[in-house]
Design a protein around this motif. Structure first.
Motif, PDB file in Angstrom:
ATOM      1  N   UNK A 294       0.818  -1.220   0.000  1.00  0.00           N
ATOM      2  CA  UNK A 294       0.000   0.000   0.000  1.00  0.00           C
ATOM      3  C   UNK A 294       0.849   1.266   0.000  1.00  0.00           C
ATOM      4  N   UNK A 295       2.096   1.178   0.461  1.00  0.00           N
ATOM      5  CA  UNK A 295       2.962   2.365   0.547  1.00  0.00           C
ATOM      6  C   UNK A 295       4.139   2.216  -0.411  1.00  0.00           C
ATOM      7  N   UNK A 296       4.767   3.358  -0.750  1.00  0.00           N
ATOM      8  CA  UNK A 296       5.937   3.338  -1.628  1.00  0.00           C
ATOM      9  C   UNK A 296       7.155   2.761  -0.908  1.00  0.00           C
ATOM     10  N   UNK A 297       7.198   2.912   0.399  1.00  0.00           N
ATOM     11  CA  UNK A 297       8.320   2.404   1.180  1.00  0.00           C
ATOM     12  C   UNK A 297       7.787   1.559   2.337  1.00  0.00           C
ATOM     13  N   UNK A 298       8.576   0.550   2.680  1.00  0.00           N
ATOM     14  CA  UNK A 298       8.231  -0.299   3.820  1.00  0.00           C
ATOM     15  C   UNK A 298       9.454  -0.417   4.712  1.00  0.00           C
ATOM     16  N   UNK A 299       9.295  -0.085   5.949  1.00  0.00           N
ATOM     17  CA  UNK A 299      10.398  -0.190   6.903  1.00  0.00           C
ATOM     18  C   UNK A 299      10.181  -1.398   7.806  1.00  0.00           C
ATOM     19  N   UNK A 300      11.224  -2.202   7.915  1.00  0.00           N
ATOM     20  CA  UNK A 300      11.189  -3.376   8.790  1.00  0.00           C
ATOM     21  C   UNK A 300      12.305  -3.235   9.811  1.00  0.00           C
ATOM     22  N   UNK A 301      11.956  -3.263  11.065  1.00  0.00           N
ATOM     23  CA  UNK A 301      12.954  -3.176  12.139  1.00  0.00           C
ATOM     24  C   UNK A 301      13.541  -4.566  12.372  1.00  0.00           C
ATOM     25  N   UNK A 302      14.857  -4.659  12.349  1.00  0.00           N
ATOM     26  CA  UNK A 302      15.534  -5.937  12.537  1.00  0.00           C
ATOM     27  C   UNK A 302      16.225  -5.982  13.889  1.00  0.00           C
ATOM     28  N   UNK A 303      16.311  -7.167  14.457  1.00  0.00           N
ATOM     29  CA  UNK A 303      17.064  -7.367  15.692  1.00  0.00           C
ATOM     30  C   UNK A 303      18.025  -8.534  15.509  1.00  0.00           C
ATOM     31  N   UNK A 304      19.072  -8.544  16.319  1.00  0.00           N
ATOM     32  CA  UNK A 304      20.113  -9.550  16.153  1.00  0.00           C
ATOM     33  C   UNK A 304      19.604 -10.950  16.448  1.00  0.00           C
ATOM     34  N   UNK A 305      20.078 -11.892  15.638  1.00  0.00           N
ATOM     35  CA  UNK A 305      19.837 -13.298  15.917  1.00  0.00           C
ATOM     36  C   UNK A 305      20.872 -13.802  16.920  1.00  0.00           C
ATOM     37  N   UNK A 306      20.598 -14.897  17.595  1.00  0.00           N
ATOM     38  CA  UNK A 306      21.599 -15.469  18.498  1.00  0.00           C
ATOM     39  C   UNK A 306      22.830 -15.917  17.709  1.00  0.00           C
ATOM     40  N   UNK A 307      23.980 -15.817  18.326  1.00  0.00           N
ATOM     41  CA  UNK A 307      25.240 -16.230  17.706  1.00  0.00           C
ATOM     42  C   UNK A 307      25.496 -17.688  18.081  1.00  0.00           C
ATOM     43  N   UNK A 308      25.138 -18.588  17.193  1.00  0.00           N
ATOM     44  CA  UNK A 308      25.219 -20.023  17.475  1.00  0.00           C
ATOM     45  C   UNK A 308      26.655 -20.468  17.670  1.00  0.00           C
ATOM     46  N   UNK A 309      27.541 -19.958  16.833  1.00  0.00           N
ATOM     47  CA  UNK A 309      28.952 -20.345  16.908  1.00  0.00           C
ATOM     48  C   UNK A 309      29.577 -19.908  18.232  1.00  0.00           C
TER      49      UNK A 309
END
Length: 403
Positions: A294-309
């Motif tokens: 519906x909009x020209x831009x879409x913002x998605x907030x990202x957060x860190x994934x766990x560091x498996x290694x």
């Protein structure tokens, strides 16, 4: 590893991949093997008996009775002659007959008289290969103690692309070499391997991911199993399959699911090889419904994934002398970044994969890497198949990690 003096009986069924058998027979002869070929009548539509007779320097078995010479071809004698039988390509039709004891041609009768190890390399279109009856037949044949050489992914005669191509002649030779020169150096050791990408959901139909195919991790698993080890293979989304009974396959989707699988199995593992391309970030909010445009831009907030290694390296068993091997995929300053990751995460070794060169990176069947150890030793591996590379890396890893 030479095959000098080994008696190898090659069985060819009626699939388009039969054209590759000429190269396979030449490789066997070059290794010094004695070769006989037997064919189903249908396979002569794809490669001539004269070709295989010439290359193998031996008569080809097709029929029980040769009307021209008046001679009977003894299938029992052929079976007793062989040190090993290898059937390639094996069509869905012949596969089903082998699994259920049908014997309507010379090749199948010889197969049923086998006293030696049997190798089976299927080849068919992707839907046939994925059909449940084919899977059941492969498992049934494996339960007989036979070795299944999995079909590879690529372009098929139908024009489609997917898993169903017969393994290349060089791979077939490698399986035979591994059989005759069995190396059980990993017997009694348990490896945990992570492979493939992770997919992080945005909404019910979209995700954040990457192009990892999982081929390198799967190649490690197959190589370890071939060397007598047991493997827990945790893979993100991938269409690859495993056949070896010593590989325990766990399929996950997201980074958190992969971490959970690692945590549940980590305490009993001797060596962890973390070859997966885990997404560094995930959406902070996963929408319950598909996001509408519906909009020209879409913002998605990202957060860190766990560091498996990092988790695995920081939670080593107090009982088992666990070794941790990581992977670094870089597009620039590769050695610098790999060394930093090796030190920061307190790894025993790290495999550096530098994208940019032809045949290197995600989705390819080949790779060229560098292997760095915590003692500053570094080894380089030229471009080769990922299956060959897995054996070479494992040899170098185990020689250095347990010196």
């Amino acid at each position: 590893m030479s095959l000098e003096g080994k008696k190898i009986l090659v069985g060819v069924t009626g699939g388009i991949a039969a054209y590759k058998i000429a190269s396979f027979v030449r490789l066997l002869k070059k290794q010094g093997a004695e070769v006989r070929c037997m064919m189903t009548p249908a396979s002569s539509d794809f490669i001539t008996p004269l070709t295989l007779s010439t290359l193998s320097e031996s008569p080809v078995g097709i029929e029980f009775y040769n009307s021209k010479t008046g001679e009977w071809t003894n299938h029992v004698e052929w079976a007793l002659w062989a040190d090993v039988m290898i059937f390639a390509p094996v069509t869905a039709n012949s596969l089903a007959k082998m699994a259920h004891g049908f014997s309507d041609n010379f090749l199948l009768a010889t197969y049923l008289s086998a006293k030696c190890p049997v190798f089976i390399a299927p080849a068919m279109d992707l839907d046939m290969y994925q059909h449940q009856t084919t899977k059941d037949n492969l498992l049934k044949l494996e339960s007989f103690g036979y070795t299944i050489i999995p079909a590879e992914s690529g372009f098929l005669a139908s024009g489609l692309e997917g898993q169903g191509r017969m393994a290349e002649p060089e791979v077939l030779v490698q399986y035979l070499q591994d059989h005759f020169y069995a190396d059980n150096r990993f017997s009694g050791k348990l490896f945990l391997i992570t492979a493939g990408p992770t997919y992080e959901a945005i909404d019910p139909v979209r995700f954040i991911g990457n192009h990892s195919s999982g081929k390198m991790g799967f190649a490690f698993a197959e190589a370890i199993a071939a060397l007598g080890g047991e493997v827990i293979l945790v893979t993100g989304p991938s269409n690859l399959q495993v056949m070896h009974k010593q590989i325990h396959l766990l399929r996950v989707t997201s980074a958190r699911e992969m971490l959970n699988a690692v945590q549940e199995n980590w305490s009993k593992v001797d060596v962890g090889i973390f070859a997966s391309a885990v997404a560094d970030y995930r959406p902070a909010v996963v929408e319950n419904q598909k996001i509408k445009k519906t909009e020209d831009q879409l913002q998605i907030v990202l957060e860190k994934n766990p560091d498996i290694l990092s988790w695995a390296s920081s939670n080593r068993s107090a009982v088992v002398d666990q070794k941790v091997v990581g992977f670094a995929l870089e597009t620039q300053n590769g050695i610098e970044y790999a060394k930093g990751k090796l030190e920061k995460k307190k790894l025993d070794a790290i495999v550096l994969n530098e994208m940019g060169e032809p045949g290197v990176g995600f989705g390819t069947d080949t790779n060229s890497v560098k292997l760095l150890f915590k003692n500053n030793k570094m080894c380089s591996f030229e471009l080769q198949s990922k299956k060959e590379l897995a054996f070479a890396l494992l040899n170098e890893l185990m020689n250095n990690l347990y010196e």
